[in-house]
Design a protein around this motif. Structure first.
Motif, PDB file in Angstrom:
ATOM      1  N   GLU A  10       5.680  23.278 -12.412  1.00  0.00           N
ATOM      2  CA  GLU A  10       4.531  22.521 -12.923  1.00  0.00           C
ATOM      3  C   GLU A  10       3.227  23.026 -12.280  1.00  0.00           C
ATOM      4  OE1 GLU A  10       5.215  18.321 -12.621  1.00  0.00           O
ATOM      5  OE2 GLU A  10       3.132  17.800 -13.047  1.00  0.00           O
ATOM      6  N   VAL A  11       3.292  23.262 -10.964  1.00  0.00           N
ATOM      7  CA  VAL A  11       2.096  23.675 -10.219  1.00  0.00           C
ATOM      8  C   VAL A  11       1.664  25.088 -10.648  1.00  0.00           C
ATOM      9  CG1 VAL A  11       1.269  24.275  -7.901  1.00  0.00           C
ATOM     10  CG2 VAL A  11       2.565  22.152  -8.249  1.00  0.00           C
ATOM     11  N   MET A  12       2.607  26.015 -10.682  1.00  0.00           N
ATOM     12  CA  MET A  12       2.273  27.409 -11.046  1.00  0.00           C
ATOM     13  C   MET A  12       1.652  27.455 -12.446  1.00  0.00           C
ATOM     14  SD  MET A  12       3.321  29.288  -8.497  1.00  0.00           S
ATOM     15  CE  MET A  12       4.182  28.808  -7.032  1.00  0.00           C
ATOM     16  N   ASN A  70       0.834  -1.214   0.000  1.00  0.00           N
ATOM     17  CA  ASN A  70       0.000   0.000   0.000  1.00  0.00           C
ATOM     18  C   ASN A  70       0.862   1.254   0.000  1.00  0.00           C
ATOM     19  OD1 ASN A  70      -2.655  -1.162   0.205  1.00  0.00           O
ATOM     20  ND2 ASN A  70      -2.021  -1.825   2.254  1.00  0.00           N
ATOM     21  N   TYR A  71       1.988   1.221  -0.699  1.00  0.00           N
ATOM     22  CA  TYR A  71       2.874   2.391  -0.739  1.00  0.00           C
ATOM     23  C   TYR A  71       2.116   3.547  -1.410  1.00  0.00           C
ATOM     24  CZ  TYR A  71       7.203   5.072  -1.381  1.00  0.00           C
ATOM     25  OH  TYR A  71       8.164   6.036  -1.344  1.00  0.00           O
ATOM     26  N   ALA A  72       2.183   4.730  -0.785  1.00  0.00           N
ATOM     27  CA  ALA A  72       1.299   5.824  -1.233  1.00  0.00           C
ATOM     28  C   ALA A  72       1.898   6.705  -2.322  1.00  0.00           C
ATOM     29  CB  ALA A  72       0.903   6.685  -0.033  1.00  0.00           C
ATOM     30  N   ALA A 114       0.175  16.463  -0.651  1.00  0.00           N
ATOM     31  CA  ALA A 114       0.507  15.712   0.584  1.00  0.00           C
ATOM     32  C   ALA A 114       1.784  14.899   0.344  1.00  0.00           C
ATOM     33  CB  ALA A 114      -0.656  14.814   0.972  1.00  0.00           C
ATOM     34  N   THR A 115       2.881  15.618   0.260  1.00  0.00           N
ATOM     35  CA  THR A 115       4.176  14.987  -0.038  1.00  0.00           C
ATOM     36  C   THR A 115       4.711  14.264   1.210  1.00  0.00           C
ATOM     37  OG1 THR A 115       5.283  16.998   0.654  1.00  0.00           O
ATOM     38  CG2 THR A 115       4.749  16.837  -1.671  1.00  0.00           C
ATOM     39  N   SER A 116       5.698  13.403   0.987  1.00  0.00           N
ATOM     40  CA  SER A 116       6.402  12.785   2.116  1.00  0.00           C
ATOM     41  C   SER A 116       7.056  13.882   2.947  1.00  0.00           C
ATOM     42  CB  SER A 116       7.509  11.854   1.619  1.00  0.00           C
ATOM     43  OG  SER A 116       7.096  11.128   0.504  1.00  0.00           O
ATOM     44  N   LYS A 117       7.578  14.878   2.227  1.00  0.00           N
ATOM     45  CA  LYS A 117       8.274  15.981   2.881  1.00  0.00           C
ATOM     46  C   LYS A 117       7.356  16.726   3.844  1.00  0.00           C
ATOM     47  CE  LYS A 117       9.348  17.702  -1.241  1.00  0.00           C
ATOM     48  NZ  LYS A 117       8.983  16.616  -2.173  1.00  0.00           N
ATOM     49  N   SER A 118       6.057  16.799   3.493  1.00  0.00           N
ATOM     50  CA  SER A 118       5.115  17.544   4.350  1.00  0.00           C
ATOM     51  C   SER A 118       5.003  16.895   5.730  1.00  0.00           C
ATOM     52  CB  SER A 118       3.740  17.658   3.686  1.00  0.00           C
ATOM     53  OG  SER A 118       3.076  16.413   3.657  1.00  0.00           O
ATOM     54  N   CYS A 140      19.302   6.563  -1.480  1.00  0.00           N
ATOM     55  CA  CYS A 140      19.279   7.232  -0.176  1.00  0.00           C
ATOM     56  C   CYS A 140      18.249   6.606   0.771  1.00  0.00           C
ATOM     57  CB  CYS A 140      19.037   8.734  -0.333  1.00  0.00           C
ATOM     58  SG  CYS A 140      17.364   9.163  -0.820  1.00  0.00           S
ATOM     59  N   HIS A 141      17.456   5.649   0.255  1.00  0.00           N
ATOM     60  CA  HIS A 141      16.438   4.975   1.082  1.00  0.00           C
ATOM     61  C   HIS A 141      16.954   3.681   1.717  1.00  0.00           C
ATOM     62  CE1 HIS A 141      14.055   7.585  -1.493  1.00  0.00           C
ATOM     63  NE2 HIS A 141      12.934   7.257  -0.900  1.00  0.00           N
ATOM     64  N   ILE A 142      18.134   3.204   1.288  1.00  0.00           N
ATOM     65  CA  ILE A 142      18.532   1.830   1.619  1.00  0.00           C
ATOM     66  C   ILE A 142      19.658   1.815   2.670  1.00  0.00           C
ATOM     67  CG2 ILE A 142      19.217  -0.400   0.675  1.00  0.00           C
ATOM     68  CD1 ILE A 142      18.293   0.529  -2.080  1.00  0.00           C
ATOM     69  N   SER A 192      -4.673  19.319  -0.257  1.00  0.00           N
ATOM     70  CA  SER A 192      -5.173  18.848  -1.552  1.00  0.00           C
ATOM     71  C   SER A 192      -4.112  17.958  -2.190  1.00  0.00           C
ATOM     72  CB  SER A 192      -5.433  20.079  -2.433  1.00  0.00           C
ATOM     73  OG  SER A 192      -5.375  19.730  -3.792  1.00  0.00           O
ATOM     74  N   ASP A 193      -4.521  16.800  -2.713  1.00  0.00           N
ATOM     75  CA  ASP A 193      -3.545  15.921  -3.378  1.00  0.00           C
ATOM     76  C   ASP A 193      -4.218  15.148  -4.506  1.00  0.00           C
ATOM     77  OD1 ASP A 193      -0.541  14.786  -2.607  1.00  0.00           O
ATOM     78  OD2 ASP A 193      -1.765  13.369  -3.765  1.00  0.00           O
ATOM     79  N   THR A 194      -3.448  14.928  -5.576  1.00  0.00           N
ATOM     80  CA  THR A 194      -3.997  14.268  -6.770  1.00  0.00           C
ATOM     81  C   THR A 194      -3.923  12.731  -6.708  1.00  0.00           C
ATOM     82  OG1 THR A 194      -1.822  14.510  -7.800  1.00  0.00           O
ATOM     83  CG2 THR A 194      -3.466  16.196  -8.328  1.00  0.00           C
TER      84      THR A 194
HETATM   85  O1  DWN Z   1      12.276  10.179  -2.573  1.00  0.00           O
HETATM   86  C1  DWN Z   1      11.087  10.158  -2.792  1.00  0.00           C
HETATM   87  C2  DWN Z   1      10.539  11.038  -3.843  1.00  0.00           C
HETATM   88  C3  DWN Z   1      11.080  10.751  -5.194  1.00  0.00           C
HETATM   89  O2  DWN Z   1       9.145  10.931  -3.960  1.00  0.00           O
HETATM   90  C4  DWN Z   1      10.172   9.241  -2.078  1.00  0.00           C
HETATM   91  N1  DWN Z   1      10.742   8.871  -0.830  1.00  0.00           N
HETATM   92  C5  DWN Z   1       8.771   9.726  -1.904  1.00  0.00           C
HETATM   93  C6  DWN Z   1       8.380  10.875  -2.776  1.00  0.00           C
HETATM   94  O3  DWN Z   1       8.552  12.083  -2.056  1.00  0.00           O
HETATM   95  P1  DWN Z   1       7.412  13.206  -2.044  1.00  0.00           P
HETATM   96  O4  DWN Z   1       6.125  12.575  -1.631  1.00  0.00           O
HETATM   97  O5  DWN Z   1       7.906  14.320  -1.254  1.00  0.00           O
HETATM   98  O6  DWN Z   1       7.348  13.493  -3.617  1.00  0.00           O
HETATM   99  P2  DWN Z   1       6.833  14.673  -4.496  1.00  0.00           P
HETATM  100  O7  DWN Z   1       7.011  14.256  -5.902  1.00  0.00           O
HETATM  101  O8  DWN Z   1       7.398  15.972  -4.107  1.00  0.00           O
HETATM  102  O9  DWN Z   1       5.260  14.794  -4.176  1.00  0.00           O
HETATM  103  C7  DWN Z   1       4.328  14.039  -4.793  1.00  0.00           C
HETATM  104  C8  DWN Z   1       2.937  14.343  -4.217  1.00  0.00           C
HETATM  105  O10 DWN Z   1       2.472  15.611  -4.669  1.00  0.00           O
HETATM  106  C9  DWN Z   1       1.955  13.299  -4.684  1.00  0.00           C
HETATM  107  O11 DWN Z   1       1.136  12.911  -3.585  1.00  0.00           O
HETATM  108  C10 DWN Z   1       1.124  14.034  -5.717  1.00  0.00           C
HETATM  109  C11 DWN Z   1       1.181  15.461  -5.241  1.00  0.00           C
HETATM  110  N2  DWN Z   1       0.986  16.446  -6.316  1.00  0.00           N
HETATM  111  C12 DWN Z   1      -0.212  17.151  -6.389  1.00  0.00           C
HETATM  112  O12 DWN Z   1      -1.121  16.960  -5.559  1.00  0.00           O
HETATM  113  N3  DWN Z   1      -0.353  18.059  -7.388  1.00  0.00           N
HETATM  114  C13 DWN Z   1       1.983  16.647  -7.203  1.00  0.00           C
HETATM  115  C14 DWN Z   1       1.843  17.550  -8.236  1.00  0.00           C
HETATM  116  C15 DWN Z   1       2.934  17.775  -9.249  1.00  0.00           C
HETATM  117  C16 DWN Z   1       0.593  18.281  -8.332  1.00  0.00           C
HETATM  118  O13 DWN Z   1       0.399  19.124  -9.234  1.00  0.00           O
END
Ligand code: DWN
Ligand code: SAH
Length: 405
Positions: free
Chosen positions: A380-382, A66-68, A316-320, A171-173, A338-340
């Protein structure tokens, strides 16, 4: 005291983020009281220069069925990986029946370009759901964690590889010695390893502290990567800075003596010394910058709340997960994110439990401010959010500095 994961030198953390959840562990409310947390402390090894998490959760808690995170959620990243694949195809493959292996191939965002050209390829991806998404596109994918044993099996079944690739995976391993020993066995004598990850120099210089979360056990530099591969008879032959993920580095490696070493390697190492990446004082300053950034973001969000403004999170990024938990941001300050990605929608963010909603909700009723958690996808977002901005909506960013755009 803990030891460096690479060279076994005793290591002391330069900071702790305290308790952190699984960055991609989006939850249902019935899972809140069972949520997993670990102490996220970070250290710098003064001997081999590897910056690393002191503790990391077990890999099965992070990478599973279930990796998101689905890589193909960003169109610009697909363009980036096409360029990466074209570079490999143009310069690094044998004319006859070449073979390419990619670690952490996810939903096939890079492998698709090899598949489309009929090039023999294999993705290695332990998260079964994203591996399945790649297979559904016709991409050869083995579901498993890459290590020395799997590398031997792949070599026995397919022969050695012309190119071994990885993006945002190495960097994950944590068990990198096994991975690199596997590379040595799997790589043809004249073959090339190319991998890229968020770059320590950029992270420190721009205070990209949200690149630190459970999955990212290492923050690499040319110095630390060179040291690690050297121990396995492999050599860093080139470095290529990338703009992705707020600043990344692509490392090119080969069997020792097999390829000419580019002058860029020594130049990058000199830059790292100039930046002071080998000095404890640099990490003390990094820690102070992180605290300052947190305080400024919390102050800004608190002020906006007092003014009655609506603030919504964008992506909703991992970074968030690092930002929300370290700054203590709940739905009190950020109404929802908001997330796609369909599997994140209707869930709650790790740790501070902010609701994650479909992108349609954002479009239906624009907030006053959008906190851009995906600053790495800003272009991309802007490009697609002109209507939000025309409606008077503003962006909040926090790297390299907290500000309203
Ligand atoms: O290293 C990692 C990188 C490659 O990806 C992994 N460990 C996990 C992931 O990190 P992340 O979640 O911070 O990645 P992103 O690519 O910064 O964020 C992707 C998220 O952003 C997705 O949930 C989709 C969302 N998103 C959105 O809602 N609208 C992305 C875009 C471009 C958008 O327009
Ligand atoms: N390369 C993609 C995905 C990066 S996310 C991109 O840049 O967008 C990290 C990926 O590495 C996840 O899909 C995760 O399941 C995978 N991964 C984690 N540990 C791994 C290992 N030991 N071997 C191969 N892949 C791994």
């Amino acid at each position: 005291m803990k030891e460096c994961r690479i060279c076994k030198t005793p290591i002391v953390p330069f900071m702790s983020f305290d308790k952190m959840p699984i960055a991609n562990g989006f939850l249902r409310p019935d899972q809140f009281d069972k949520e997993y947390f670990f102490e996220m402390a970070v250290g710098h090894c003064s001997a081999c220069q590897m910056v690393q998490l002191i503790d990391q959760p077990d890999r099965e808690l992070m990478f599973h069925g279930n990796y998101a995170f689905f890589s193909s959620t960003s169109k610009n990243m697909a363009v980036h990986f096409k360029e990466f694949a074209d570079l490999v195809i143009g310069a690094h493959l044998a004319p006859k029946d070449p073979f390419v292996v990619e670690l952490g191939s996810n939903d096939g965002i890079m492998m698709q370009f090899f598949k489309d050209k009929g090039i023999r390829h294999l993705g290695v991806e332990p998260s079964a759901n994203v591996a399945e998404a790649a297979r559904a596109k016709g991409i050869n994918t083995v579901c498993g964690f890459f290590d020395e044993e799997l590398a031997e099996k792949i070599a026995a079944e397919n022969g050695q590889a012309d190119a071994i690739l990885a993006a945002n995976v190495m960097c994950h391993i944590p068990y990198l010695h096994s991975v690199v020993a596997g590379f040595r066995r799997l790589l043809k004598p004249g073959g090339v390893i190319m991998f890229e990850d968020p770059y320590l120099g950029d992270i420190v210089e721009s205070t990209l502290y949200d690149q630190i979360y459970d999955e990212h056990v290492f923050l690499f530099s040319a110095a630390s990567v060179g040291y690690l591969f050297e121990r396995h008879g492999l050599e860093l032959v080139d470095v290529m800075p990338q703009t992705t993920h707020g600043g990344s580095m692509r490392y090119v490696l080969a069997h020792k003596g097999a390829k000419r070493v580019s002058a860029a390697v020594a130049a990058q190492r000199a830059k790292e010394e100039e930046l002071g990446l080998h000095l404890p004082a640099t990490y003390e300053a990094f820690h102070r910058n992180i605290q300052r950034s947190r305080d400024e973001l919390v102050r800004l969000l608190t002020d906006l709340k007092k003014q009655g403004k609506r603030v919504v999170g964008y992506a909703a990024t991992s970074k968030s997960t690092t930002i929300n938990n370290y700054c203590g941001i709940t739905s009190d300050l950020v109404e929802y994110i908001s997330d796609t990605t369909p599997v994140k929608q209707g869930r709650y963010s790790p740790g501070t439990h902010i609701p994650v909603k479909p992108y349609a909700d954002f479009r239906a009723r624009y907030p006053d401010y959008a906190l851009l958690y995906a600053y790495n996808h800003a272009a991309e977002v802007m490009a697609k959010e002109s209507e939000f901005m025309e409606a008077g909506g503003k962006w909040i960013v926090y790297v390299p500095k907290v500000k309203i755009l």
